[in-house]
Design an enzyme around this catalytic site. Structure first.
Site, mmCIF file in Angstrom:
data_model
loop_
_atom_site.group_PDB
_atom_site.id
_atom_site.type_symbol
_atom_site.label_atom_id
_atom_site.label_comp_id
_atom_site.label_asym_id
_atom_site.label_seq_id
_atom_site.Cartn_x
_atom_site.Cartn_y
_atom_site.Cartn_z
ATOM 1 N N ALA A 72 0.835 -1.154 -0.189
ATOM 2 C CA ALA A 72 0.030 0.015 0.140
ATOM 3 C C ALA A 72 0.640 1.349 0.044
ATOM 4 O O ALA A 72 2.162 1.414 0.112
ATOM 5 C CB ALA A 72 -1.006 0.028 1.086
ATOM 6 N N HIS A 73 0.152 2.355 -0.198
ATOM 7 C CA HIS A 73 0.879 3.821 -0.130
ATOM 8 C C HIS A 73 1.504 3.978 1.145
ATOM 9 O O HIS A 73 1.125 3.759 2.224
ATOM 10 C CB HIS A 73 -0.095 4.892 -0.293
ATOM 11 C CG HIS A 73 -1.059 5.030 0.554
ATOM 12 N ND1 HIS A 73 -1.737 5.864 0.686
ATOM 13 C CD2 HIS A 73 -1.576 4.205 1.499
ATOM 14 C CE1 HIS A 73 -2.767 5.916 1.727
ATOM 15 N NE2 HIS A 73 -2.640 4.701 2.105
ATOM 16 N N ASN A 74 2.947 4.566 0.899
ATOM 17 C CA ASN A 74 3.627 4.967 1.869
ATOM 18 C C ASN A 74 4.410 4.065 2.589
ATOM 19 O O ASN A 74 4.936 4.231 3.764
ATOM 20 C CB ASN A 74 2.981 5.886 2.686
ATOM 21 C CG ASN A 74 2.719 7.114 2.156
ATOM 22 O OD1 ASN A 74 1.781 7.414 1.284
ATOM 23 N ND2 ASN A 74 3.622 8.302 2.033
#
Lengths: 353, 353, 353
Positions: free
Chosen positions: B252-254
């Site tokens: 997922a993001h980050n």
């Protein structure tokens, strides 16, 4: 996407006053001439030339430690906590942040139009300002609404209907009768319309049951990369308005998902299961077939839902799924299970004596 | 790939002496003129005209039963255990096996160059000996390093930077600002750059939070088929040098993954979670968001990690994740839980009497 | 697919007599002139102008409540239960339903042939009536049997052999030596031939072990959308005849799956594991590497199989996988674990007094 023009070197470097004007906010302990600022960052990464933002109390410490040149804060107590610090009060922080991000990070321009390599079938009806990307294929008779972007390598079945202002990213496949509403976003590699997985054993042989139903995706739905939504048996598979679905989710045939649900990555929902409005579903959760989950149910990551919870409003965790409070109590005892066994042994010994 | 020339009928049929020379090994109980050999197989499948190999003690029985014409063995005690049997001693078995496989199974030649159907945007900078496959799309301004192969149907965002000697197989999508290092391998259907899954509820409506950050993939990373890596919110999603990721993994993001991790298929890692260097992660494991896993952590298949384990070096199993020793003890008692309950009932009866 | 002709407005509106003739069935309490009927629906959704069907006793209530104009029922007791109601007795209901669905929902015609944008390599051998879709790529030397359809954007390695009457939907990738039998169905985005995930640590460095084996898919296999099947190390990855695999399944290198298995979505099977004939595997289940599962094993959704169950015929649930009866007993006590602990506390108190 790939062939779009890159953004002109339009670089936004606003002063505090320009930011305030854009967001209709109130500067506190800051001068309109402060800046210019060259970007927006999270608190820990923002420097003196950058904006950052505070959403709630929990970030007070991080915000105090931040080197951000200007903080976007909600008006009220939280703003008061920063007295003396350059800040901009707004009524709602998140919409302000979204606006700033969009100004600092404009997406590349795209020219609407049909790429010369796109194959568009006879009788396909494309609305105004539709964009069909390179090597995309739109079947005979498909309908695509105004302002919709069909990305490169998409394959759109001729029986599909896509609404307005949708964006299908690269390599999305729609197969069979797929109806997409307005303002939907579908990420690369998503497949809508593989056959539902249904076989019957007849006389020792496997009989494949045809899947000829529809898929209906209501307005403002988001579908993640490599997610799969299966074609229904006879009636429909439906995803309700405003529901957001993350990457690699599997939605089987004849599933019905209510409006405004959030479904995290790698969730699997088996055939004919019905999920009510406003459910929050954590990653990797699995649902068996033909069950009903009531509205407003929250489901923890990796939860296995084996039966209906039609009443709604509960929070479920574990495998098999158990209401949170009960789950937490069971888990707590489970962690001391070896000691519990030892206590029983001691009791047995004590009683024997 | 599809349009490459097939390998000439170069068929390698080495004698034992030629194998020994190639691998700089020592023949024992074998003559340099033994052979020729026509391939390398695992112990159970090798015949008299084939080579096989022994890596450790555990394979002693299988090696003795094997019909292989020549065994590649590590020098030392293990070789001595095969006294009288035709074998080739090498210092390290695996590099020798890799070299033999590559000689017996040469991959088809590929001519570098841009296929006439590839669409390469203005200002894209392609290095020496770059190969762009049929129907691939490289956006305006993309940078692709020397010797890199972009497979058919790939879609490379103009904001991407790809290093040298990488191979992107068919249908890989890079979207947004994606930086790929040198010597990376990305398998078909992988999507790097779908939007991170982030929404806020504001005034009863759902607000999509733009995802405009970077994805950074360091050198020597491998990313499996249909794996998805999401674009960051404001800063970056990062995969460390030498990390290997299997198929259908969701990042997922980050998220930040350290160097030299191995992540098996269908793992899911939620937003902003940080994983240290050298972690081994079993298939289907799931990580919640915003947690930290220390370096050298080993995680069993299907484990659900719900909190940080920042110290590193532990082995975690189960749901919720528990250090192995404790997990094993709990599981052991769990298996006799019905009996434990019976014992409690007996005690209750005993005490009542 | 996208460019196929849409079906002519052939609309089938049969009378009861025509339906009876097609299915070789016996009308009861119905006249041959009843109808015409315009479709087939499930019991709850059928109206007076529609057919529906009853498969077993469990549907008696739903069938009585249904407004369907004509019920397809199995002859015998179940038919007798509907005395007075218009129905059609058939020997086997499911084949009759399949036949009706196919008449009411004809798939669009496709003209066999090679789309002008398809790239077919030198020496590729295409059988009679083969269809190669737009932008598909067939490598040099590939063999494709009579009547097989290769969808748009497929990438077929030159070392592949595909049998007769197969259908590869959009964007399927075959890489390396892939042998597909007859009558197979592969849904969009499936990737057969990514490298098996195998690395060795040698002298502190990571050594990638080449994967050069075959993938063998026997006859009548179905492979779901975005499913991945990995290329074998030295020998083969095999999927047995008649086995059906749902979406987003991961099958690692050197796995062997017997004939006539059903594998639901998001299952993961790690390297070299062997699964016997006729197994039923629920969604999201995971198998560790190098284990053996006997024929006829049934495995519940989300089950984690950590060791061999070679005897076959059992039903396994939970994590770690446990035979159903035992699993159910353990789960039952687990649900009252907090009470069990309380009882132990009471005993301790009782004994102390």
């Amino acid at each position: 996407m790939g062939t779009s023009k890159r953004p002109e070197a339009e670089v936004w470097r606003p002063t505090a006053g320009e930011v305030a004007a854009l967001l209709d906010g109130r500067l506190r302990d800051a001068s309109p001439s402060d800046g210019p600022f060259d970007g927006i960052r999270v608190l820990a990464e923002a420097g003196a030339r950058q904006l950052s933002f505070v959403v709630g109390d929990k970030e007070l410490g991080a915000a105090r430690a931040s080197a951000a040149g200007l903080l976007i804060v909600p008006s009220g107590e939280l703003s008061a906590a920063f007295a003396g610090r350059a800040r901009l009060e707004v009524d709602e922080v998140w919409p302000a942040v979204v606006e700033l991000i969009e100004r600092f990070h404009p997406e590349p321009d795209e020219q609407p139009g049909r790429h010369p390599t796109a194959i568009v079938g006879r009788g396909a009806r494309l609305g105004e300002a539709v964009s069909i990307g390179p090597y995309a294929i739109v079947g005979d008779g498909a309908v695509i609404g105004d302002g919709t972007v069909v990305g490169p390598h998409c394959v759109i079945d001729g029986r599909s209907r896509i609404g307005e202002r949708c964006r299908l990213h690269a390599g999305v496949v729609l197969r069979g009768l797929v109806e997409i509403g307005h303002d939907c976003l579908i990420f690369p590699g998503a497949v809508l319309g593989a056959d539902g997985f249904r076989f019957e054993r007849v006389g020792g042989a496997t009989l494949k049951i045809p899947q000829v139903g529809r898929i209906v995706v209501e307005d403002e739905v988001e579908i993640g990369a490599n997610t799969t939504v299966d074609r229904a048996f006879l009636s429909e598979t439906r995803i309700g308005r405003g529901t957001k679905i993350d990457n690699q989710v599997q939605i089987a045939h004849n599933v019905s998902i209510g409006p405004h649900c959030f479904i995290a990555a790698q969730v699997g929902i088996a055939g004919s299961t019905r999920i009510g409005a406003g459910c929050l579903i954590g990653g990797h959760a699995g649902f068996r077939d033909k069950i009903e989950i009531g509205p407003g149910t929250r489901i923890g990551g990796m939860t296995g839902i084996h039966k209906s919870f039609p009443e709604g409003g509960v929070e479920l965790w574990g495998y098999p799924a158990t209401p949170l409070k009960r789950f937490a109590r069971i888990q707590a005892v489970l962690q001391r299970l070896p000691e519990l066994e030892r206590r029983v042994r001691a009791l047995e010994k004590g009683l024997a004596e």
